[in-house]
Scaffold this active site. Sequence first.
Site, PDB file in Angstrom:
ATOM      1  N   HIS A 237      28.800 -17.424  60.205  1.00  0.00           N
ATOM      2  CA  HIS A 237      28.478 -16.481  59.126  1.00  0.00           C
ATOM      3  C   HIS A 237      27.127 -16.751  58.453  1.00  0.00           C
ATOM      4  CE1 HIS A 237      32.289 -14.766  59.803  1.00  0.00           C
ATOM      5  NE2 HIS A 237      33.026 -15.478  58.976  1.00  0.00           N
TER       6      HIS A 237
ATOM      7  N   GLU B 130      36.762  -7.252  60.723  1.00  0.00           N
ATOM      8  CA  GLU B 130      35.311  -7.356  60.601  1.00  0.00           C
ATOM      9  C   GLU B 130      34.647  -6.659  61.789  1.00  0.00           C
ATOM     10  OE1 GLU B 130      34.608 -11.716  60.135  1.00  0.00           O
ATOM     11  OE2 GLU B 130      36.756 -11.713  59.814  1.00  0.00           O
TER      12      GLU B 130
ATOM     13  N   HIS C 194      33.306  -8.811  54.934  1.00  0.00           N
ATOM     14  CA  HIS C 194      34.386  -9.781  55.119  1.00  0.00           C
ATOM     15  C   HIS C 194      35.539  -9.580  54.123  1.00  0.00           C
ATOM     16  CE1 HIS C 194      36.258 -13.472  56.454  1.00  0.00           C
ATOM     17  NE2 HIS C 194      35.268 -13.707  57.282  1.00  0.00           N
TER      18      HIS C 194
HETATM   19  C1  GLA Z   1      36.072 -15.357  60.123  1.00  0.00           C
HETATM   20  C2  GLA Z   1      36.354 -16.359  61.155  1.00  0.00           C
HETATM   21  C3  GLA Z   1      37.483 -17.232  60.750  1.00  0.00           C
HETATM   22  C4  GLA Z   1      37.226 -17.851  59.408  1.00  0.00           C
HETATM   23  C5  GLA Z   1      36.921 -16.776  58.403  1.00  0.00           C
HETATM   24  C6  GLA Z   1      36.519 -17.352  57.078  1.00  0.00           C
HETATM   25  O1  GLA Z   1      36.940 -14.331  60.119  1.00  0.00           O
HETATM   26  O2  GLA Z   1      36.603 -15.794  62.411  1.00  0.00           O
HETATM   27  O3  GLA Z   1      37.678 -18.249  61.695  1.00  0.00           O
HETATM   28  O4  GLA Z   1      36.157 -18.736  59.489  1.00  0.00           O
HETATM   29  O5  GLA Z   1      35.897 -15.957  58.859  1.00  0.00           O
HETATM   30  O6  GLA Z   1      37.415 -18.282  56.603  1.00  0.00           O
END
Ligand code: GLA
Length: 379
Positions: A136, A343, A210
């Site tokens: 991210h 997402e 997110h």
């Molecule tokens: C995304 C990732 C997860 C986790 C979340 C945040 O969705 O795929 O593995 O890291 O973000 O906690």
Amino acid sequence: MRTLLLCSLLGILSVGLVEAQDKKGPTAAKVGVTKAPYGKLADGTEIDQYTLTGAGGAIMKVITYGGIVTELKVPDKDGKLGDVCLGFDNLEGYVKSSPYFGCITGRVANRIANGKFTLDGKEYQLAKNNGPNHLHGGLSGFDKKVWKADPINLKGVVGLQLKYTSKDGEEGYPGNLNVVVTYSLNEKNEWRIQYTATTDKATPVNLTQHAYFNLAGHDSGDILDHQLMIAADQYTPTDKNLIPTGKLESVKDTPFDFTTATTIGKRIKEIKADPVGYDLNYVLREGKGLRLAARVTDPKSGRVMEVLTTEPGIQLYTGNFLDGKTKGKGGATYKQYGGFCLETQHFPDSINQKNFPSIVLQPGKTYEQTTVYAFSIQK
Ligand code: GLA
């Protein structure tokens, strides 16, 4: 009233209007955009919160820190508004330890193997902030940046345009990247997100939102009884660190098959992962433009959320890392599976996978992505 009219004509609402609405009380629920201070970062930067009241009745609150949606109220089957997004009560919550609640994620959402990639013959090393991988956007991704916000109020659509310039070298990425993310709410309670970005050097870009949703209400326990449909026949299998192997595999006869609406909890325990739960990228069926990617229904509240996107993939994450230690809004405890994320994105680690659709943005080109989270009531 004259101020209101003038402002909606201009498509921009001033802070003056916020004060006027506050005094009038009940008019606060009027279609429009208002602004209020939300708090200050440690360096003194002031963060604002905008309230978008849509013509369909939905109310969304967005802060300039991370472009985070701190609240999203949509009607249930009885017309009662409920907040369907997990979050915190104040800025401190988001700054200290947010599991990416409601934020804009970038410059590259999801994972990059070993935080490393080569572009135009040059190797780039990014932060490893998720085991051996980059996640991210790194240590200080777009979720932790302060965005410039401009309210929009045009032809019954209210919105917020968020802008951020990511400098060449920020978090190790090449190129100055100008990012514009526009949130809007219309009379049908559709939350539309339009992303654009331009750069002056070739760079990977993969933006997403997110938000953690719980259609029964952010504080109503787990989402295991929500019904989910995902318009995908394939997914991208991964190693134990969630880096894709590069193959596309069929969802058929696996717990990942949501081609027909199925309860999220039905097969969740069959998943071999630690922690157990859904955390994978689906390969959406191909199609032109904005198309249906997923539909989620909560039988209790009757709320339905459809996800439409222009993107090739969608990450389903069922809040597997939530552990009940996260104290949320109004004292809510967010336990494992307390929310789900859908997402919309390009596939994880695309920058290192030559068979995946490219996420490289070239100078002179514009990155574009549109996603709609459309809320309605079960028929
Ligand atoms: C995304 C990732 C997860 C986790 C979340 C945040 O969705 O795929 O593995 O890291 O973000 O906690």
